[in-house]
Design an enzyme around this catalytic site. Structure first.
Site, PDB file in Angstrom:
ATOM      1  N   ARG A  15      -4.456   6.426  -8.240  1.00 35.56           N
ATOM      2  CA  ARG A  15      -4.212   7.867  -8.209  1.00 35.56           C
ATOM      3  C   ARG A  15      -4.045   8.430  -9.617  1.00 35.56           C
ATOM      4  NH1 ARG A  15       0.604   8.057  -3.816  1.00 35.56           N
ATOM      5  NH2 ARG A  15       0.393  10.309  -4.108  1.00 35.56           N
ATOM      6  N   THR A  70      -1.733   5.834   1.926  1.00 35.24           N
ATOM      7  CA  THR A  70      -2.994   5.090   1.871  1.00 35.24           C
ATOM      8  C   THR A  70      -3.202   4.286   3.146  1.00 35.24           C
ATOM      9  OG1 THR A  70      -2.761   4.892  -0.521  1.00 35.24           O
ATOM     10  CG2 THR A  70      -4.348   3.432   0.531  1.00 35.24           C
ATOM     11  N   LEU A 121       0.872  -1.173   0.000  1.00 33.21           N
ATOM     12  CA  LEU A 121       0.000   0.000   0.000  1.00 33.21           C
ATOM     13  C   LEU A 121       0.907   1.221   0.000  1.00 33.21           C
ATOM     14  CD1 LEU A 121      -2.784  -0.720   2.687  1.00 33.21           C
ATOM     15  CD2 LEU A 121      -3.029  -0.802   0.204  1.00 33.21           C
ATOM     16  N   ASP A 122       0.506   2.277  -0.701  1.00 31.58           N
ATOM     17  CA  ASP A 122       1.264   3.520  -0.634  1.00 31.58           C
ATOM     18  C   ASP A 122       1.318   4.007   0.811  1.00 31.58           C
ATOM     19  OD1 ASP A 122       1.576   3.504  -3.347  1.00 31.58           O
ATOM     20  OD2 ASP A 122       0.077   5.037  -3.754  1.00 31.58           O
ATOM     21  N   ARG A 123       2.359   4.727   1.126  1.00 30.23           N
ATOM     22  CA  ARG A 123       2.527   5.243   2.487  1.00 30.23           C
ATOM     23  C   ARG A 123       1.324   6.084   2.920  1.00 30.23           C
ATOM     24  NH1 ARG A 123       7.828   8.710   4.526  1.00 30.23           N
ATOM     25  NH2 ARG A 123       7.220   8.889   6.714  1.00 30.23           N
TER      26      ARG A 123
END
Length: 330
Positions: A262, A156, A152-154
């Site tokens: 995104r 998110t 997961l993106d930081r």
């Protein structure tokens, strides 16, 4: 002749002059990401350096360049350039990951599902000393295996899967690779999302920002279907709720490309509220004053087949209080 080395290289390798090494992938490591494979075998080498030698093309799989997210297979020969292994730092030193547990959504002897908060990286590297996985390992020193199944993106928040057995890791990663999982996010986008736009099928290309502010930062853009560097990416979109100036979407990804949601949403003229990389920067400043301090993207639902009993599992992580409060202000 290729040499096979173990996860703990002999002292002559660690202390002597660095030399090119070749690692032969065994069955136990099958399906693992290249970055994780190297981090496991290059104990003492800083994570930032490991990612640097991958990006530079010095690491090769069967003589070919490979990205950090490439999967290794049994019998693959991985070339590792000369690297000097630093002396191990005390585990209680200032750079050690602090022990931390996270809200648990599901746990048994095979898998751990947590609700990751926003602002926490999933692993160390690229300027981050540690992430979720390092903190979990520190909090659970007796755990034999704790490995990230996906990313997961930081920025998110939401559901993150961790495997507690190597066999579970391979089984779950195979499901993600074969698109047998269901990953649905809640995203608040700017503007009025068109009802007819339900599928985004647009290739994505990763690149580094050249020069100036943010130089060397990884970015992603939509490219044409005939672009040789494009990776196919498919995103499904469903309108969940319409709000003044915004639309709350349920977004299901069929591919797991970097920054996919995104970039796909922003490419349609409806960027995610609070997205500092691909969003509307002026609007973000105004949203910050209204209480939205982060990107409004949350990994809300995850479906997968349990690696041990074969049953279908569906997990939900409710919206964090800060995002819910922005939707329903007093």
């Amino acid at each position: 002749m290729n040499r096979i080395i173990s996860a703990n290289p002999p002292s002559s390798v660690t202390l002597g002059k660095p030399a090119v090494r070749w690692l032969t992938v065994d069955e136990e490591s099958a399906g693992q990401r290249l970055d994780n494979y190297l981090l496991r075998h290059l104990k003492g080498v800083p994570k930032t350096h490991v990612y640097r030698i991958i990006r530079s093309g010095e690491v090769r799989i069967n003589k070919g360049r490979a990205s950090a997210d490439a999967r290794v297979a049994p019998g693959d020969v991985v070339r590792v350039p000369p690297v000097r292994v630093a002396e191990a730092k005390p585990t209680d030193g200032p750079q050690a990951a602090p022990a931390r547990e996270f809200p648990v959504l599901l746990e048994d002897e095979h898998v751990l599902a947590i609700d990751k908060p926003a602002g926490v990286a999933v692993h160390g590297g690229s300027g981050v000393s540690f992430g979720v996985i390092e903190q979990l390992r520190r909090a659970r020193p007796m755990a034999k295996t704790l490995e990230l199944v996906h990313r997961l993106d930081r920025e998110t928040s939401g559901i993150l899967l961790v495997a507690k057995k190597r066999s579970a890791l391979k089984h779950l990663q195979d499901q993600f690779r074969e698109r047998e999982t269901g990953k649905t996010y809640l995203a608040l986008v700017l503007g009025d999302w068109p009802d007819k736009l339900k599928v985004i099928d647009a290739p994505l290309h990763k690149y580094l920002v050249p020069g100036g502010v943010g130089e060397g930062e990884r970015r992603v853009k939509v490219v044409g279907k005939d672009d040789p560097d494009g990776m196919r990416a498919i995103t499904l979109v469903k309108v969940r709720e319409r709000l003044p100036g915004f639309t709350l979407l349920e977004v299901t990804i069929k591919t797991g490309r970097t920054h996919q949601i995104r970039v796909h949403l922003a490419s349609q003229g409806h960027s995610i509220a609070g997205d500092e990389k691909y969003g509307d920067f002026d609007r973000n400043k105004a949203l910050h004053k209204r209480g939205l301090k982060r990107m409004f993207l949350h990994a809300w639902r995850l479906q997968f087949t349990h690696p041990a009993n074969g049953e279908r599992v569906e997990l939900h992580a409710p919206l964090p209080p800060d995002l819910q409060a922005f939707l329903t202000p007093e």
